[in-house]
Design a protein around this motif. Structure first.
Motif, PDB file in Angstrom:
ATOM      1  N   CYS A  17       0.782  -1.218   0.000  1.00 53.85           N
ATOM      2  CA  CYS A  17       0.000   0.000   0.000  1.00 53.85           C
ATOM      3  C   CYS A  17       0.811   1.264   0.000  1.00 53.85           C
ATOM      4  CB  CYS A  17      -1.008  -0.035   1.135  1.00 53.85           C
ATOM      5  SG  CYS A  17      -0.283   0.018   2.744  1.00 53.85           S
ATOM      6  N   THR A 104      -6.450   2.674   7.122  1.00 59.50           N
ATOM      7  CA  THR A 104      -7.287   1.724   6.398  1.00 59.50           C
ATOM      8  C   THR A 104      -8.742   1.982   6.754  1.00 59.50           C
ATOM      9  OG1 THR A 104      -7.352  -0.006   8.112  1.00 59.50           O
ATOM     10  CG2 THR A 104      -5.411   0.054   6.672  1.00 59.50           C
ATOM     11  N   TYR A 211      -4.157  -3.582  -0.914  1.00 57.85           N
ATOM     12  CA  TYR A 211      -4.297  -2.146  -1.139  1.00 57.85           C
ATOM     13  C   TYR A 211      -3.884  -1.779  -2.556  1.00 57.85           C
ATOM     14  CZ  TYR A 211      -4.055   2.821   0.171  1.00 57.85           C
ATOM     15  OH  TYR A 211      -4.263   4.164   0.275  1.00 57.85           O
ATOM     16  N   ASP A 239      -6.780   6.323  -3.420  1.00 58.44           N
ATOM     17  CA  ASP A 239      -6.604   4.945  -2.958  1.00 58.44           C
ATOM     18  C   ASP A 239      -7.949   4.282  -2.748  1.00 58.44           C
ATOM     19  OD1 ASP A 239      -7.578   5.216  -0.195  1.00 58.44           O
ATOM     20  OD2 ASP A 239      -5.745   6.344   0.191  1.00 58.44           O
ATOM     21  N   THR A 241      -9.204   2.874  -0.222  1.00 63.43           N
ATOM     22  CA  THR A 241      -9.819   2.971   1.097  1.00 63.43           C
ATOM     23  C   THR A 241     -10.384   4.355   1.382  1.00 63.43           C
ATOM     24  OG1 THR A 241      -8.319   1.279   1.956  1.00 63.43           O
ATOM     25  CG2 THR A 241      -9.437   2.681   3.572  1.00 63.43           C
TER      26      THR A 241
END
Length: 256
Positions: A17, A104, A211, A239, A241
């Motif tokens: 990630c 996260t 991720y 991203d 998340t």
């Protein structure tokens, strides 16, 4: 007409990630030139007048990145030419370490990595190509990740190319992959000479089993600050998340 290229890179290894976004994976290569004043260059600091200080056998690169997504990381890489200097084709040894944290959907993730790699740098008058392979170990803690898989080790590979098509332009592309968590990272940068350095766009993609993220921004590389060469980049990230946000990276390099 030819010129000398001498570059040293970070690296940052392919961490899961966000971490790999902040410290790209990098490599050192150099080339000797004839017929006009030599230049020293690397993929994030650009070009400076060459001198005795550029006949390095070891380079040390550090980087720190923060983002509005809540991630923060720092890393350091040492690259050595055991036979010769970083300005000539030959064997390369690399060691790097990284540590950081990221957000996260369920909480805070933390990770740390150490890697040792061996490779080779091919040097031409207008470009350098470096390839590495080695081992890495990583601890990755995040909510929901079983303790049995938090610590992992495996193989790591990297490829990097840096080119100066003209005195006033540069192109750099780098990519890494690690078998631990199937982590990958890719970054491409281009620039034109501005105020003693290079200014231009950059794009990056990264991810692993947990991720994914991409980045689009701009960099200004190649300005000198005392004994250090410094680069800065900033832009937009997305991203899986926390969706959209902003990032800033500061790079520094020293040689011995």
């Amino acid at each position: 007409m030819h010129r000398t290229l001498a570059r040293a890179a970070f690296r940052r290894g392919p961490l899961p990630c966000v971490q790999r976004a902040l410290v790209p994976a990098a490599f050192v290569a150099a080339a000797a030139g004839l017929g006009r004043p030599a230049l020293a260059a690397d993929w994030y600091t650009g070009a400076e007048p060459a001198g005795a200080r550029d006949a390095w056998i070891v380079s040390v690169d550090t980087a720190a990145t923060v983002s509005s997504q809540g991630s923060q990381f720092a890393g350091a890489t040492a690259t050595a030419a055991p036979a010769g200097t970083l300005q000539t084709s030959g064997l390369r040894l690399r060691a790097d370490t990284l540590i950081g944290s990221y957000r996260t959907g369920t909480g805070l993730g933390q990770q740390a990595e150490a890697a040792a790699m061996i490779g080779y740098g091919w040097v031409w008058p207008e470009a350098v190509l470096s390839a590495f392979v080695g081992l890495n170990v990583r601890r990755n803690e995040m909510p929901g990740l079983e303790a049995s898989v938090r610590n992992a080790g495996g193989l790591k590979a990297a490829l990097d190319v840096y080119a100066r098509p003209t005195d006033g332009t540069m192109v750099h592309a780098t990519g890494t992959y690690a078998s631990t968590f199937n982590a990958y990272y890719g970054r491409v940068r281009g620039g034109v000479a501005v105020m003693g350095g290079f200014l231009g766009p950059e794009v990056a993609v990264l991810g692993d089993d947990y991720y994914r993220q991409w980045r689009v921004g701009a960099h200004w590389s190649a300005f000198q600050f005392g004994a250090l060469q410094v680069g800065i980049a900033a832009g937009y990230l997305h991203d899986q998340t926390r969706k959209g946000g902003l990032y800033t990276t500061v790079d520094m390099r020293a040689g011995f």
